[in-house]
Design an enzyme around this catalytic site. Structure first.
Site, PDB file in Angstrom:
ATOM      1  N   ASP A 125       0.736  -1.331  -0.222  1.00 30.12           N
ATOM      2  CA  ASP A 125      -0.145  -0.013  -0.194  1.00 30.12           C
ATOM      3  C   ASP A 125       0.719   1.161   0.081  1.00 30.12           C
ATOM      4  O   ASP A 125       0.624   2.174   0.760  1.00 30.12           O
ATOM      5  CB  ASP A 125      -0.856  -0.079   1.227  1.00 30.12           C
ATOM      6  CG  ASP A 125      -1.698  -1.400   1.559  1.00 30.12           C
ATOM      7  OD1 ASP A 125      -2.053  -1.856   0.547  1.00 30.12           O
ATOM      8  OD2 ASP A 125      -1.735  -1.609   2.618  1.00 30.12           O
ATOM      9  N   GLU A 177     -11.608  -0.012  -2.807  1.00 33.32           N
ATOM     10  CA  GLU A 177     -10.667   0.608  -1.879  1.00 33.32           C
ATOM     11  C   GLU A 177      -9.684   1.294  -2.548  1.00 33.32           C
ATOM     12  O   GLU A 177      -9.705   1.084  -3.705  1.00 33.32           O
ATOM     13  CB  GLU A 177     -10.130  -0.489  -0.895  1.00 33.32           C
ATOM     14  CG  GLU A 177      -9.114  -1.820  -1.536  1.00 33.32           C
ATOM     15  CD  GLU A 177      -9.135  -2.888  -0.610  1.00 33.32           C
ATOM     16  OE1 GLU A 177      -9.285  -2.944   0.512  1.00 33.32           O
ATOM     17  OE2 GLU A 177      -8.304  -3.643  -1.399  1.00 33.32           O
TER      18      GLU A 177
END
Ligand code: FUB
Length: 340
Positions: free
Chosen positions: A32, A239
């Site tokens: 991420d 997301e």
């Protein structure tokens, strides 16, 4: 701790882009990646994956991270400096577990680390931690941001100096539990032929520590101006929101989750609406796909992760970077970084 020591090398192929991409960090698992240019360098704010032994499920319980490291580099081919652990869940009064994808922002010489974590009730909230250096260490506020929920904060500074947080994620990210405006134990997904659940945006307060407004929906529309529907798994938001600007337009990019793309949509202002345009990054090795986009020294880069370093274990990921290229009309050339 540099790309040079990576044991594997892969080749990516698309119609237009062909690059070899190695993990940037090989002594820790990282994921991420939120990349920013601070003080003339690229700083990376990733999740720090590790093996906690929690079995895999659809809620992402196996992503049981407990701290953050910060990294910096002068180029994506060069040495990567690990600035060490900059925040631990033990040092965040309200947070219990699952420190997921963070982001960072700078204002007036102070650096803010934004991070989601579950509180004692198992509800994701957003925390803020401050530092006088982009490399940390960061010191967390006592409480989560008021009115915050869900995951994957991405903080964008607009040209007028306003800061906005984009956030949200479905399934384990819990957005579907907030459709009434309050938390519900019951999931509430719209029907397949209804508009999909939206990512959220909220302007940040002057002190960067709170929302300055109630979060609003980010609308993603098709070329006819109709909302992308819940059943359109190839295109709907799941997301990993990120926003950047290019030639005066606002690019909202995100993961489509169970179809594993990084997709993007283009709008005229930070709030949208955004019109769906296509795929930036095709599925990578591992279930999740999560990215950031940054301009550095006249080139554009895509930071992302995959599970190649762990031999495909979905919760043990490694950050990578590659150049991102635009077509003349402002669309982005699709990148395929699947390990072949
Ligand atoms: O790293 C945990 C979660 O996995 C992130 O918050 C999601 O975006 C996905 O990458």
């Amino acid at each position: 701790n540099t790309g040079d020591s990576a044991e594997e090398s892969i080749t990516t192929k698309t119609e237009e882009v062909d690059v070899s991409i190695k993990p940037l960090i090989t002594d820790l698992y990282t994921a991420d990646p939120s990349a920013h240019v601070f003080e003339g360098k690229i700083y990376l704010y990733p999740s720090h994956d590790y093996e906690s032994g929690i079995p895999e499920d659809d809620l992402g319980s196996h992503f049981n991270m407990k701290d953050y490291h910060v990294f910096s580099m002068d180029s994506i081919e060069g040495k990567v400096t690990d600035h060490g652990k900059v925040l631990d869940v033990e040092d965040v009064a309200w947070a219990e577990r699952q420190m997921w994808a963070p982001d960072a922002a700078e204002k007036n010489g102070t650096y803010y680390l934004y991070f989601p974590a579950k509180d004692e009730k198992g509800i994701f909230r957003m925390g803020v931690a401050k530092s006088s250096s982009p490399a940390g260490p960061f010191s967390a506020e006592e409480k989560p941001m008021k009115g915050s929920f869900s995951i994957d904060p991405a903080v964008f500074k607009d040209k007028d100096g306003s800061y906005y947080m984009y956030f949200g994620g479905i399934w384990g990210g819990q957005l579907q539990k907030w459709t009434s405006g309050a938390y519900s134990e019951v999931d509430d997904y719209p029907a397949n032929d209804a508009p999909a659940l939206s990512a959220k945006i909220a302007k940040l307060s002057d002190n960067m520590l709170e929302f300055a407004e109630t979060p609003k929906d980010i609308k993603i529309l098709d070329k006819e101006g109709k909302p992308i529907l819940t059943g359109d798994n190839e295109k709907r938001f799941f997301e990993a929101a990120w926003v950047h600007t290019y030639q005066g337009k606002y690019y909202f990019s995100y993961s489509t989750g169970d179809t594993h793309n990084i997709a993007y949509a283009i709008g005229d202002n930070p709030y949208g609406p955004f019109t769906y345009e296509g795929v930036i990054l095709k599925p990578v090795l591992g279930w999740t796909n999560h990215h950031s986009i940054v301009e550095y020294k006249g080139k554009w880069y895509l930071f992302f992760h995959d599970s190649s370093l762990s031999g495909g274990q979905t919760h043990l990921r490694s950050v990578k970077a590659t150049e991102l290229q635009y077509n003349n009309d402002g669309t982005i050339k699709t990148i395929d970084a699947m390990v072949s």
